[in-house]
Write an enzyme that holds these catalytic residues in place. Structure first.
Site, PDB file in Angstrom:
ATOM      1  N   ARG A 164       0.005  -8.831  13.680  1.00  0.00           N
ATOM      2  CA  ARG A 164      -0.576  -7.781  12.833  1.00  0.00           C
ATOM      3  C   ARG A 164      -1.531  -8.382  11.805  1.00  0.00           C
ATOM      4  O   ARG A 164      -2.573  -7.806  11.504  1.00  0.00           O
ATOM      5  CB  ARG A 164       0.537  -6.984  12.140  1.00  0.00           C
ATOM      6  N   ARG A 218      -8.677   1.574   9.409  1.00  0.00           N
ATOM      7  CA  ARG A 218      -8.342   0.196   9.745  1.00  0.00           C
ATOM      8  C   ARG A 218      -9.458  -0.462  10.544  1.00  0.00           C
ATOM      9  O   ARG A 218      -9.351  -1.660  10.832  1.00  0.00           O
ATOM     10  CB  ARG A 218      -7.074   0.182  10.593  1.00  0.00           C
ATOM     11  N   LYS A 262       0.832  -1.211   0.000  1.00  0.00           N
ATOM     12  CA  LYS A 262       0.000   0.000   0.000  1.00  0.00           C
ATOM     13  C   LYS A 262       0.862   1.255   0.000  1.00  0.00           C
ATOM     14  O   LYS A 262       0.591   2.189  -0.734  1.00  0.00           O
ATOM     15  CB  LYS A 262      -0.906   0.043   1.247  1.00  0.00           C
ATOM     16  N   ARG A 272      12.217  -2.644  10.140  1.00  0.00           N
ATOM     17  CA  ARG A 272      11.258  -1.988  11.027  1.00  0.00           C
ATOM     18  C   ARG A 272      11.131  -2.801  12.300  1.00  0.00           C
ATOM     19  O   ARG A 272      11.130  -4.018  12.251  1.00  0.00           O
ATOM     20  CB  ARG A 272       9.889  -1.958  10.323  1.00  0.00           C
ATOM     21  N   ARG A 298      11.754  -6.900   4.156  1.00  0.00           N
ATOM     22  CA  ARG A 298      11.795  -5.498   3.728  1.00  0.00           C
ATOM     23  C   ARG A 298      12.627  -4.626   4.675  1.00  0.00           C
ATOM     24  O   ARG A 298      12.774  -4.925   5.858  1.00  0.00           O
ATOM     25  CB  ARG A 298      10.386  -4.906   3.567  1.00  0.00           C
TER      26      ARG A 298
HETATM   27  P1  AMP Z   1       1.688   0.639   9.151  1.00  0.00           P
HETATM   28  O1  AMP Z   1       2.938   1.386   8.858  1.00  0.00           O
HETATM   29  O2  AMP Z   1       0.508   1.134   8.358  1.00  0.00           O
HETATM   30  O3  AMP Z   1       1.860  -0.853   9.040  1.00  0.00           O
HETATM   31  O4  AMP Z   1       1.323   0.947  10.686  1.00  0.00           O
HETATM   32  C1  AMP Z   1       2.203   0.567  11.732  1.00  0.00           C
HETATM   33  C2  AMP Z   1       1.453   0.468  13.040  1.00  0.00           C
HETATM   34  O5  AMP Z   1       0.900   1.744  13.380  1.00  0.00           O
HETATM   35  C3  AMP Z   1       0.274  -0.476  13.047  1.00  0.00           C
HETATM   36  O6  AMP Z   1       0.660  -1.822  13.270  1.00  0.00           O
HETATM   37  C4  AMP Z   1      -0.562   0.096  14.187  1.00  0.00           C
HETATM   38  O7  AMP Z   1      -0.018  -0.243  15.434  1.00  0.00           O
HETATM   39  C5  AMP Z   1      -0.370   1.590  14.018  1.00  0.00           C
HETATM   40  N1  AMP Z   1      -1.407   2.188  13.122  1.00  0.00           N
HETATM   41  C6  AMP Z   1      -1.202   2.749  11.898  1.00  0.00           C
HETATM   42  N2  AMP Z   1      -2.357   3.182  11.374  1.00  0.00           N
HETATM   43  C7  AMP Z   1      -3.324   2.881  12.276  1.00  0.00           C
HETATM   44  C8  AMP Z   1      -4.748   3.041  12.302  1.00  0.00           C
HETATM   45  N3  AMP Z   1      -5.415   3.596  11.264  1.00  0.00           N
HETATM   46  N4  AMP Z   1      -5.410   2.599  13.396  1.00  0.00           N
HETATM   47  C9  AMP Z   1      -4.772   2.039  14.442  1.00  0.00           C
HETATM   48  N5  AMP Z   1      -3.443   1.840  14.482  1.00  0.00           N
HETATM   49  C10 AMP Z   1      -2.710   2.254  13.410  1.00  0.00           C
END
Ligand code: AMP
Length: 220
Positions: free
Chosen positions: A165, A90, A15, A154, A127
């Site tokens: 996740r 989400r 994404k 990460r 990654r």
């Molecule tokens: P991402 O980089 O999108 O994978 O986000 C990393 C982490 O940030 C996720 O595993 C969540 O802990 C938190 N996070 C990001 N976006 C959201 C969201 N819309 N709602 C809740 N937690 C979020």
């Protein structure tokens, strides 16, 4: 007509990479809630202090916090002509709040990126991101194109947290496909292809979704 776009899909579906590409080609901001939170953690802000532990165990930051962050970001001037959201909504509560926020701004285009689970785990365990600016490094890239920083994994891209996740994704985010899929602006693309093929399919999906959404005779 503004391009108001959200990217749905599990972690590791691509994404962020695809959102980056669309933001560049359409001259709209990419708004990644994961990036916003990682920056807040790095800066030690109140939101960052709240989010750190939650992110490290692969859970979700509370809806009210996330909705507040996105509402504020979408209020900024650069987002008025459109935006691409990566990682938000989400949950169904976030999706309902977003419908409210954008209701006066024209249609919301929703693109789901579909990738089989085994491939997601493989991608996330391999990654890299830039330590300096947090940018995800695309497949085949060997350095950060933005700041030249050191490449690292990460902190939430380790197998136990990846599994958590994905579990949370299935329980809480996957229902958004049902939430959106009957809308005329919903499309799915196959995310298992090479990134440039995914980009091409994504652009075609946006075009067709946009045309379906536009009132007859409307100009973009
Ligand atoms: P991402 O980089 O999108 O994978 O986000 C990393 C982490 O940030 C996720 O595993 C969540 O802990 C938190 N996070 C990001 N976006 C959201 C969201 N819309 N709602 C809740 N937690 C979020």
């Amino acid at each position: 007509m503004p391009l108001n776009l959200i990217m749905l899909g599990p972690p590791g579906a691509g994404k962020g990479t695809q959102a980056e590409h669309i933001a560049r080609t359409h001259a709209i901001p990419k708004i990644s809630t994961g990036d916003i939170l990682r920056e807040a953690v790095q800066n030690g802000t109140p939101v960052g202090r709240l989010a750190k532990g939650i992110m490290e165990r692969g859970d979700f930051v509370p809806d009210d916090v996330m909705i507040g962050i996105v509402r504020e970001r979408l209020d900024q001037r650069d987002a008025q002509a459109g935006f691409v959201l990566d990682g938000f909504p989400r949950t169904v509560a976030q999706a309902a709040a977003l419908d409210n926020i954008v209701s006066a701004r024209g249609p919301l285009i929703v693109i789901e990126i579909v990738v089989p689970e085994a491939e997601l785990v493989r991608r996330m365990t391999t990654r890299l991101v830039c330590e300096g600016c947090g940018t995800t490094i695309g497949p085949g890239e060997t350095s950060c194109g933005r700041c030249g920083g050191r490449l690292v994994q990460r902190s939430d891209d380790n197998e136990p947290v990846i599994r958590e996740r994905l579990k949370v994704y299935h329980e809480r985010t996957r229902p958004l496909v049902e939430y959106y899929q009957l809308r005329p602006t919903f499309r799915s693309v196959n995310g298992s292809q090479p990134p440039d093929r995914v980009s091409a399919d994504l652009l075609a999906a946006i075009e067709s979704s946009w045309d379906g959404a536009a009132p007859k005779g409307a100009h973009r």
